[in-house]
Write a protein that holds these residues in place. Structure first.
Motif, PDB file in Angstrom:
ATOM      1  N   THR A   7      85.972  65.500  59.965  1.00  0.00           N
ATOM      2  CA  THR A   7      85.564  66.558  59.031  1.00  0.00           C
ATOM      3  C   THR A   7      84.439  67.406  59.620  1.00  0.00           C
ATOM      4  O   THR A   7      84.437  68.637  59.490  1.00  0.00           O
ATOM      5  CB  THR A   7      85.140  65.924  57.689  1.00  0.00           C
ATOM      6  OG1 THR A   7      86.226  65.121  57.203  1.00  0.00           O
ATOM      7  CG2 THR A   7      84.814  66.974  56.648  1.00  0.00           C
ATOM      8  N   LYS A   8      83.508  66.762  60.287  1.00  0.00           N
ATOM      9  CA  LYS A   8      82.417  67.501  60.954  1.00  0.00           C
ATOM     10  C   LYS A   8      82.972  68.439  62.028  1.00  0.00           C
ATOM     11  O   LYS A   8      82.527  69.577  62.184  1.00  0.00           O
ATOM     12  CB  LYS A   8      81.447  66.520  61.645  1.00  0.00           C
ATOM     13  CG  LYS A   8      80.670  65.635  60.697  1.00  0.00           C
ATOM     14  CD  LYS A   8      79.486  66.352  60.124  1.00  0.00           C
ATOM     15  CE  LYS A   8      78.622  65.413  59.274  1.00  0.00           C
ATOM     16  NZ  LYS A   8      77.895  66.148  58.223  1.00  0.00           N
ATOM     17  N   LEU A   9      83.933  67.948  62.790  1.00  0.00           N
ATOM     18  CA  LEU A   9      84.513  68.774  63.857  1.00  0.00           C
ATOM     19  C   LEU A   9      85.262  69.970  63.262  1.00  0.00           C
ATOM     20  O   LEU A   9      85.169  71.091  63.765  1.00  0.00           O
ATOM     21  CB  LEU A   9      85.449  67.928  64.730  1.00  0.00           C
ATOM     22  CG  LEU A   9      84.800  66.751  65.472  1.00  0.00           C
ATOM     23  CD1 LEU A   9      85.814  66.108  66.417  1.00  0.00           C
ATOM     24  CD2 LEU A   9      83.563  67.176  66.245  1.00  0.00           C
ATOM     25  N   LEU A  10      86.000  69.713  62.184  1.00  0.00           N
ATOM     26  CA  LEU A  10      86.712  70.818  61.522  1.00  0.00           C
ATOM     27  C   LEU A  10      85.727  71.880  61.042  1.00  0.00           C
ATOM     28  O   LEU A  10      85.956  73.083  61.210  1.00  0.00           O
ATOM     29  CB  LEU A  10      87.521  70.298  60.329  1.00  0.00           C
ATOM     30  CG  LEU A  10      88.842  69.597  60.621  1.00  0.00           C
ATOM     31  CD1 LEU A  10      89.539  69.260  59.305  1.00  0.00           C
ATOM     32  CD2 LEU A  10      89.759  70.465  61.470  1.00  0.00           C
ATOM     33  N   LEU A  29      84.149  84.385  65.544  1.00  0.00           N
ATOM     34  CA  LEU A  29      85.068  85.173  66.371  1.00  0.00           C
ATOM     35  C   LEU A  29      85.852  86.193  65.543  1.00  0.00           C
ATOM     36  O   LEU A  29      86.490  87.090  66.088  1.00  0.00           O
ATOM     37  CB  LEU A  29      86.051  84.251  67.107  1.00  0.00           C
ATOM     38  CG  LEU A  29      85.475  83.342  68.193  1.00  0.00           C
ATOM     39  CD1 LEU A  29      86.543  82.370  68.707  1.00  0.00           C
ATOM     40  CD2 LEU A  29      84.936  84.164  69.360  1.00  0.00           C
ATOM     41  N   GLY A  30      85.846  86.012  64.228  1.00  0.00           N
ATOM     42  CA  GLY A  30      86.528  86.970  63.353  1.00  0.00           C
ATOM     43  C   GLY A  30      88.041  86.862  63.381  1.00  0.00           C
ATOM     44  O   GLY A  30      88.748  87.837  63.127  1.00  0.00           O
ATOM     45  N   MET A  31      88.555  85.667  63.703  1.00  0.00           N
ATOM     46  CA  MET A  31      90.001  85.467  63.741  1.00  0.00           C
ATOM     47  C   MET A  31      90.335  84.192  62.976  1.00  0.00           C
ATOM     48  O   MET A  31      89.575  83.228  63.017  1.00  0.00           O
ATOM     49  CB  MET A  31      90.464  85.303  65.189  1.00  0.00           C
ATOM     50  CG  MET A  31      90.081  86.458  66.095  1.00  0.00           C
ATOM     51  SD  MET A  31      90.236  85.977  67.855  1.00  0.00           S
ATOM     52  CE  MET A  31      92.025  85.986  68.038  1.00  0.00           C
ATOM     53  N   PRO A  32      91.511  84.158  62.321  1.00  0.00           N
ATOM     54  CA  PRO A  32      91.872  82.939  61.578  1.00  0.00           C
ATOM     55  C   PRO A  32      92.648  81.956  62.460  1.00  0.00           C
ATOM     56  O   PRO A  32      93.673  82.316  63.032  1.00  0.00           O
ATOM     57  CB  PRO A  32      92.760  83.476  60.452  1.00  0.00           C
ATOM     58  CG  PRO A  32      93.352  84.732  60.985  1.00  0.00           C
ATOM     59  CD  PRO A  32      92.461  85.266  62.068  1.00  0.00           C
ATOM     60  N   PHE A  33      92.128  80.751  62.571  1.00  0.00           N
ATOM     61  CA  PHE A  33      92.736  79.717  63.407  1.00  0.00           C
ATOM     62  C   PHE A  33      93.280  78.555  62.563  1.00  0.00           C
ATOM     63  O   PHE A  33      92.802  78.307  61.463  1.00  0.00           O
ATOM     64  CB  PHE A  33      91.684  79.142  64.370  1.00  0.00           C
ATOM     65  CG  PHE A  33      91.171  80.115  65.380  1.00  0.00           C
ATOM     66  CD1 PHE A  33      91.811  80.269  66.603  1.00  0.00           C
ATOM     67  CD2 PHE A  33      90.044  80.898  65.116  1.00  0.00           C
ATOM     68  CE1 PHE A  33      91.349  81.181  67.544  1.00  0.00           C
ATOM     69  CE2 PHE A  33      89.581  81.814  66.051  1.00  0.00           C
ATOM     70  CZ  PHE A  33      90.223  81.954  67.267  1.00  0.00           C
ATOM     71  N   SER A  34      94.238  77.843  63.120  1.00  0.00           N
ATOM     72  CA  SER A  34      94.628  76.517  62.611  1.00  0.00           C
ATOM     73  C   SER A  34      93.973  75.485  63.513  1.00  0.00           C
ATOM     74  O   SER A  34      93.993  75.634  64.740  1.00  0.00           O
ATOM     75  CB  SER A  34      96.142  76.329  62.671  1.00  0.00           C
ATOM     76  OG  SER A  34      96.773  77.200  61.772  1.00  0.00           O
ATOM     77  N   ILE A  35      93.398  74.456  62.885  1.00  0.00           N
ATOM     78  CA  ILE A  35      92.676  73.427  63.639  1.00  0.00           C
ATOM     79  C   ILE A  35      93.181  72.060  63.226  1.00  0.00           C
ATOM     80  O   ILE A  35      93.242  71.750  62.034  1.00  0.00           O
ATOM     81  CB  ILE A  35      91.164  73.509  63.360  1.00  0.00           C
ATOM     82  CG1 ILE A  35      90.663  74.930  63.633  1.00  0.00           C
ATOM     83  CG2 ILE A  35      90.400  72.490  64.210  1.00  0.00           C
ATOM     84  CD1 ILE A  35      89.820  75.487  62.507  1.00  0.00           C
ATOM     85  N   SER A  36      93.557  71.270  64.225  1.00  0.00           N
ATOM     86  CA  SER A  36      94.141  69.963  63.941  1.00  0.00           C
ATOM     87  C   SER A  36      93.363  68.870  64.661  1.00  0.00           C
ATOM     88  O   SER A  36      93.004  69.026  65.834  1.00  0.00           O
ATOM     89  CB  SER A  36      95.588  69.977  64.431  1.00  0.00           C
ATOM     90  OG  SER A  36      96.183  68.715  64.267  1.00  0.00           O
ATOM     91  N   ILE A  37      93.115  67.774  63.972  1.00  0.00           N
ATOM     92  CA  ILE A  37      92.514  66.598  64.589  1.00  0.00           C
ATOM     93  C   ILE A  37      93.525  65.451  64.481  1.00  0.00           C
ATOM     94  O   ILE A  37      94.057  65.204  63.403  1.00  0.00           O
ATOM     95  CB  ILE A  37      91.220  66.157  63.868  1.00  0.00           C
ATOM     96  CG1 ILE A  37      90.264  67.333  63.638  1.00  0.00           C
ATOM     97  CG2 ILE A  37      90.543  65.002  64.597  1.00  0.00           C
ATOM     98  CD1 ILE A  37      89.403  67.708  64.794  1.00  0.00           C
ATOM     99  N   VAL A  38      93.790  64.775  65.595  1.00  0.00           N
ATOM    100  CA  VAL A  38      94.672  63.606  65.555  1.00  0.00           C
ATOM    101  C   VAL A  38      93.903  62.383  66.058  1.00  0.00           C
ATOM    102  O   VAL A  38      92.873  62.522  66.728  1.00  0.00           O
ATOM    103  CB  VAL A  38      95.937  63.795  66.430  1.00  0.00           C
ATOM    104  CG1 VAL A  38      96.764  64.982  65.928  1.00  0.00           C
ATOM    105  CG2 VAL A  38      95.578  63.968  67.894  1.00  0.00           C
ATOM    106  N   ASP A  39      94.420  61.223  65.767  1.00  0.00           N
ATOM    107  CA  ASP A  39      93.788  60.009  66.285  1.00  0.00           C
ATOM    108  C   ASP A  39      94.310  59.725  67.704  1.00  0.00           C
ATOM    109  O   ASP A  39      95.048  60.529  68.273  1.00  0.00           O
ATOM    110  CB  ASP A  39      93.981  58.825  65.323  1.00  0.00           C
ATOM    111  CG  ASP A  39      95.432  58.391  65.219  1.00  0.00           C
ATOM    112  OD1 ASP A  39      96.267  58.819  66.053  1.00  0.00           O
ATOM    113  OD2 ASP A  39      95.743  57.600  64.313  1.00  0.00           O
ATOM    114  N   ARG A  40      93.925  58.590  68.283  1.00  0.00           N
ATOM    115  CA  ARG A  40      94.225  58.394  69.705  1.00  0.00           C
ATOM    116  C   ARG A  40      95.704  58.215  70.012  1.00  0.00           C
ATOM    117  O   ARG A  40      96.122  58.353  71.170  1.00  0.00           O
ATOM    118  CB  ARG A  40      93.399  57.251  70.316  1.00  0.00           C
ATOM    119  CG  ARG A  40      93.644  55.901  69.693  1.00  0.00           C
ATOM    120  CD  ARG A  40      92.888  54.816  70.469  1.00  0.00           C
ATOM    121  NE  ARG A  40      93.603  54.432  71.657  1.00  0.00           N
ATOM    122  CZ  ARG A  40      93.056  54.148  72.832  1.00  0.00           C
ATOM    123  NH1 ARG A  40      91.758  54.195  72.986  1.00  0.00           N
ATOM    124  NH2 ARG A  40      93.801  53.794  73.859  1.00  0.00           N
TER     125      ARG A  40
END
Lengths: 149, 149, 149, 149
Positions: free
Chosen positions: D19-22, D32-43
């Motif tokens: 959650t902190k990374l997101l 940056l003024g752009m909309p991104f998708s951000i994904s975190i996965v486990d190992r």
């Protein structure tokens, strides 16, 4: 003469609201002492925000996403399907094979003023637990949307 | 002596007829006051023409296409399956897993003079509504094909 | 203090406009004397309306849908990709494997007043033909939207 | 004599860290003024946490998830692939077809004390933008893990 309609408007859940709902759902999960996967999708069922609590069962990852997808794309809570299917054998034996359609509890449409803006899906416990987690999130929605739009 | 057969002929629904059927289906949908997805496929189940009425449930997009596919590729209306399956457990529990096969109402073969030329599939309401929309389209087919071929 | 944002608004192409664009595209296809598949999707890439001209190559059915999907979901005409990829080897060898992403001509975003409302994809000829069919449809869009919204 | 090994331990990223990374990634995206998708996965590449910024391109939803998956499951940043492939034609033309493998920038392994615990993937801009968003998130990781473990 009726006017030509070139586009129709719709609303989608924001990331800001999605994050609030996830927080409330995780809080409820901790209270229940079980690890859940929680998925928020927009009104067409695309993934918007997601949290898997630590040690959530791997199987719950997809089920949570499919519940949210089901709720948004048919605009119906997943626990409302079974009563509509149980006395309708062609649907009971047929509709359940629809890819990604979940017909047990834990998926709810997300609405503002009656208008569909997305869906929430939770998996990890029995579906009655999953439903409690969803409801805790939707209570926050109600609080937030009563204050502001 | 039997003749050597090097090729067989078949007929496929035209885009012109497909468009007429879609128009009639959309008209019926408006009359019922519900948004439907309507799919027309050719006799091998390939997509020929498609309309999603405004605000049709996202889930209906694929179901409509699968119903049309089912009807054309088995040359049977989708609502005719269940009565043939219900007392035949191996089929009831097995056949329903066939990818893209829909066994509830809303898919019909399209025929001219008894010859299969395609399929129509409708989704968006209960399957009884979906069937009404199909039937409205097939009435137009009958009118058109009585006049001319 | 910034206000809490619970939902974001967006517009989607109507069936009425989609049908007009299909008609114009089919008209252009007849003029070119080649059978095309033409697909219209909404702004998230879901199928909205589709026509396969009689005898359109079977392979064109999916390519047309994928072009429309690509154009809407990245908000970029498919022919604009290659110039951005050709001197960027990781993208040139990597991005092209993205499922459903088409990087040759024949897919265009559909916009009203600069706002994305959907996508059109055409397949059946060389991509330069496919582009002409798209452009014929988009000219009609411009005529219609200059008159009314 | 070597000891009999009945189980091996591994660490996975927590939801709290995810959650902190997101949050840090979304903050950078706004900058940056752009909309991104951000994904975190486990190992092992399973989805752990996800945020799609408002109006992120639909195509970015899956690409972000695939980048995070690629980075974690091969323990390599996605931008490090191309230099290893470019002079090795069998890999350059073969490996790139691996399902879900992304070979351009925007995916990074997440490590603590050199040990793989997950992956982050970002999509929405050119991959150089996507990389900046990842790096902003990983800076937070460094700050957090320098303070405590």
């Amino acid at each position: 003469m009726t006017e030509f309609v070139s586009a129709i408007s719709s609303k989608n859940i924001s990331l800001e609201l999605s994050t609030k709902l996830l927080e409330a759902a995780v809080e409820k999960g901790k209270e229940l002492g079980m690890p859940f996967s929680i998925s928020i999708v927009d009104r067409v069922g695309n993934l918007k925000a997601f949290s898997a609590m630590d040690n959530a069962p791997v199987l719950s990852l997809d089920i949570a996403q499919n519940k949210a997808f089901s709720a948004a794309t048919y605009n119906r809570a997943t626990h409302e399907w079974y009563d509509r299917l149980k006395d309708d054998p062609p649907l009971l034996h047929g509709l359940v094979h629809t890819e990604r359609l979940v017909i047990f509890g834990g998926g709810y449409p997300i609405k503002i003023d009656g208008e569909l803006i997305g869906g929430i899906g939770v998996s990890g416990g029995h579906y009655t637990h999953d439903m409690q987690v969803c409801e805790a999130a939707l209570e926050v929605l109600e609080q937030l949307t009563t204050k502001a739009v």
